[in-house]
Design a protein around this motif. Structure first.
Motif, PDB file in Angstrom:
ATOM      1  N   LEU A 131       0.853  -1.187   0.000  1.00  0.00           N
ATOM      2  CA  LEU A 131       0.000   0.000   0.000  1.00  0.00           C
ATOM      3  C   LEU A 131       0.887   1.234   0.000  1.00  0.00           C
ATOM      4  N   ALA A 132       0.838   2.004  -1.083  1.00  0.00           N
ATOM      5  CA  ALA A 132       1.649   3.219  -1.195  1.00  0.00           C
ATOM      6  C   ALA A 132       0.940   4.374  -0.503  1.00  0.00           C
ATOM      7  N   CYS A 133       1.735   5.215   0.151  1.00  0.00           N
ATOM      8  CA  CYS A 133       1.228   6.393   0.844  1.00  0.00           C
ATOM      9  C   CYS A 133       1.826   7.632   0.177  1.00  0.00           C
ATOM     10  N   ALA A 134       0.996   8.627  -0.112  1.00  0.00           N
ATOM     11  CA  ALA A 134       1.447   9.859  -0.766  1.00  0.00           C
ATOM     12  C   ALA A 134       2.103  10.803   0.239  1.00  0.00           C
ATOM     13  N   GLU A 135       2.802  11.774  -0.271  1.00  0.00           N
ATOM     14  CA  GLU A 135       3.558  12.728   0.554  1.00  0.00           C
ATOM     15  C   GLU A 135       2.675  13.461   1.564  1.00  0.00           C
ATOM     16  N   ASP A 136       1.455  13.835   1.155  1.00  0.00           N
ATOM     17  CA  ASP A 136       0.577  14.635   2.023  1.00  0.00           C
ATOM     18  C   ASP A 136      -0.465  13.792   2.747  1.00  0.00           C
ATOM     19  N   GLU A 137      -0.232  12.509   2.865  1.00  0.00           N
ATOM     20  CA  GLU A 137      -1.240  11.575   3.359  1.00  0.00           C
ATOM     21  C   GLU A 137      -0.757  10.861   4.622  1.00  0.00           C
ATOM     22  N   THR A 138      -1.716  10.429   5.437  1.00  0.00           N
ATOM     23  CA  THR A 138      -1.450   9.482   6.520  1.00  0.00           C
ATOM     24  C   THR A 138      -2.217   8.215   6.193  1.00  0.00           C
ATOM     25  N   LEU A 139      -1.510   7.090   6.253  1.00  0.00           N
ATOM     26  CA  LEU A 139      -2.092   5.783   5.997  1.00  0.00           C
ATOM     27  C   LEU A 139      -2.046   4.979   7.287  1.00  0.00           C
ATOM     28  N   LEU A 140      -3.205   4.438   7.684  1.00  0.00           N
ATOM     29  CA  LEU A 140      -3.300   3.570   8.844  1.00  0.00           C
ATOM     30  C   LEU A 140      -3.872   2.233   8.371  1.00  0.00           C
ATOM     31  N   VAL A 141      -3.252   1.139   8.805  1.00  0.00           N
ATOM     32  CA  VAL A 141      -3.694  -0.194   8.409  1.00  0.00           C
ATOM     33  C   VAL A 141      -3.901  -1.017   9.674  1.00  0.00           C
ATOM     34  N   LEU A 142      -5.136  -1.525   9.859  1.00  0.00           N
ATOM     35  CA  LEU A 142      -5.481  -2.326  11.038  1.00  0.00           C
ATOM     36  C   LEU A 142      -5.934  -3.712  10.605  1.00  0.00           C
ATOM     37  N   LEU A 160       1.528  -8.781  13.491  1.00  0.00           N
ATOM     38  CA  LEU A 160       0.535  -7.795  13.927  1.00  0.00           C
ATOM     39  C   LEU A 160      -0.645  -8.520  14.557  1.00  0.00           C
ATOM     40  N   GLY A 161      -1.058  -8.066  15.715  1.00  0.00           N
ATOM     41  CA  GLY A 161      -2.248  -8.602  16.355  1.00  0.00           C
ATOM     42  C   GLY A 161      -3.491  -7.961  15.768  1.00  0.00           C
ATOM     43  N   ARG A 162      -4.632  -8.563  16.055  1.00  0.00           N
ATOM     44  CA  ARG A 162      -5.904  -8.005  15.604  1.00  0.00           C
ATOM     45  C   ARG A 162      -6.074  -6.618  16.215  1.00  0.00           C
ATOM     46  N   LEU A 163      -6.367  -5.634  15.380  1.00  0.00           N
ATOM     47  CA  LEU A 163      -6.580  -4.229  15.723  1.00  0.00           C
ATOM     48  C   LEU A 163      -5.307  -3.499  16.148  1.00  0.00           C
ATOM     49  N   ASP A 164      -4.112  -4.124  15.981  1.00  0.00           N
ATOM     50  CA  ASP A 164      -2.889  -3.335  16.017  1.00  0.00           C
ATOM     51  C   ASP A 164      -2.942  -2.404  14.808  1.00  0.00           C
ATOM     52  N   CYS A 165      -2.047  -1.451  14.724  1.00  0.00           N
ATOM     53  CA  CYS A 165      -2.098  -0.482  13.628  1.00  0.00           C
ATOM     54  C   CYS A 165      -0.703  -0.223  13.078  1.00  0.00           C
ATOM     55  N   VAL A 166      -0.595  -0.171  11.771  1.00  0.00           N
ATOM     56  CA  VAL A 166       0.616   0.309  11.114  1.00  0.00           C
ATOM     57  C   VAL A 166       0.298   1.718  10.626  1.00  0.00           C
ATOM     58  N   ARG A 167       1.132   2.692  11.038  1.00  0.00           N
ATOM     59  CA  ARG A 167       0.916   4.088  10.649  1.00  0.00           C
ATOM     60  C   ARG A 167       2.069   4.561   9.779  1.00  0.00           C
ATOM     61  N   GLN A 168       1.720   5.112   8.624  1.00  0.00           N
ATOM     62  CA  GLN A 168       2.702   5.687   7.696  1.00  0.00           C
ATOM     63  C   GLN A 168       2.294   7.133   7.455  1.00  0.00           C
ATOM     64  N   ASP A 169       3.156   8.067   7.843  1.00  0.00           N
ATOM     65  CA  ASP A 169       2.925   9.494   7.582  1.00  0.00           C
ATOM     66  C   ASP A 169       3.817   9.921   6.434  1.00  0.00           C
ATOM     67  N   GLY A 170       3.222  10.353   5.328  1.00  0.00           N
ATOM     68  CA  GLY A 170       3.996  10.811   4.194  1.00  0.00           C
ATOM     69  C   GLY A 170       4.424   9.670   3.290  1.00  0.00           C
ATOM     70  N   ALA A 171       5.220  10.034   2.277  1.00  0.00           N
ATOM     71  CA  ALA A 171       5.587   9.096   1.220  1.00  0.00           C
ATOM     72  C   ALA A 171       6.250   7.843   1.765  1.00  0.00           C
ATOM     73  N   GLY A 172       5.796   6.703   1.286  1.00  0.00           N
ATOM     74  CA  GLY A 172       6.344   5.409   1.679  1.00  0.00           C
ATOM     75  C   GLY A 172       5.380   4.309   1.298  1.00  0.00           C
ATOM     76  N   THR A 173       5.789   3.086   1.548  1.00  0.00           N
ATOM     77  CA  THR A 173       4.957   1.935   1.224  1.00  0.00           C
ATOM     78  C   THR A 173       4.864   1.015   2.433  1.00  0.00           C
ATOM     79  N   VAL A 174       3.646   0.618   2.750  1.00  0.00           N
ATOM     80  CA  VAL A 174       3.404  -0.369   3.800  1.00  0.00           C
ATOM     81  C   VAL A 174       3.244  -1.711   3.102  1.00  0.00           C
ATOM     82  N   ARG A 175       4.119  -2.663   3.462  1.00  0.00           N
ATOM     83  CA  ARG A 175       4.082  -3.993   2.863  1.00  0.00           C
ATOM     84  C   ARG A 175       3.611  -5.002   3.903  1.00  0.00           C
TER      85      ARG A 175
END
Length: 191
Positions: A131-142, A160-175
């Motif tokens: 999941l790619a995240c844009a420069e001006d975006e916050t991406l949260l994945v639960l 990751l446990g159920r309802l844990d969260c991965v947070r990405q602020d700005g450009a990057g990719t959550v794999r």
């Protein structure tokens, strides 16, 4: 900036605005002018029926993550919520909740109208998902079901446990790796 892992058992518990219960705050961006937050993601246990708190100037997306169903009456219109189907509504609408199947748990995205905008999608992970995240975006994945891990650039995995969260602020990719279902939450400045 890299991805941060937030653990469900460390989320801050805060009272509902109407005093009817509590919610676990997953993540938020506080506003600098003293009026609360620009956006907030939380998980609430809904044990009894009744009115929702009013949030003037806030847009909400609610996603049922546990329970058999929830019926929201929003400004007089009835909406039957089913698990893992996001439902958007204005936070300043008169909203009442019924629980025909008993207690439920929901995830809430709240964004301040005119400042931020957000969306929620529920996605399946089958092997891997980037999941790619844009420069001006916050991406949260639960993760909301299954066996999911965050995959690092070096190939290492963080379970990751159920309802844990991965947070990405700005450009990057959550794999992500594994198999299951995740809620993808994206917050951007209002346009």
């Amino acid at each position: 900036m890299g991805s941060a892992v937030l653990r469900e058992d460390e989320y801050r518990r805060v009272p509902w605005k109407n005093g009817g219960g509590t919610t676990q705050e997953v993540a938020a961006r506080r506003s600098g002018d003293g009026d609360g937050f620009d956006w907030r993601v939380s998980v609430a246990d809904v044990a009894s029926e009744g009115p929702f708190s009013a949030f003037p100037g806030i847009d909400r997306v609610i996603t049922l993550v546990e329970g058999d169903g929830m019926v929201l009456t929003v400004d007089g219109a009835e909406h039957r919520l089913v698990p893992l189907e996001p439902f958007a509504f204005p936070g300043d609408a008169v909203t009442d909740c019924r629980l025909p199947g008993g207690a439920a748990r929901d995830m809430n995205l709240m964004t301040r109208r005119g400042r931020t905008a957000g969306r929620v999608r529920v996605l399946d992970v089958a092997g891997s998902l980037a999941l790619a995240c844009a420069e001006d975006e916050t991406l949260l994945v639960l993760p909301v079901g299954g066996d999911i891990a965050l995959e690092g650039a070096d190939g290492g995995r963080v379970p990751l446990g159920r309802l844990d969260c991965v947070r990405q602020d700005g450009a990057g990719t959550v794999r992500l790796a594994g198999g299951g279902t995740v809620a993808e939450i994206r917050v951007t400045p209002a346009r």
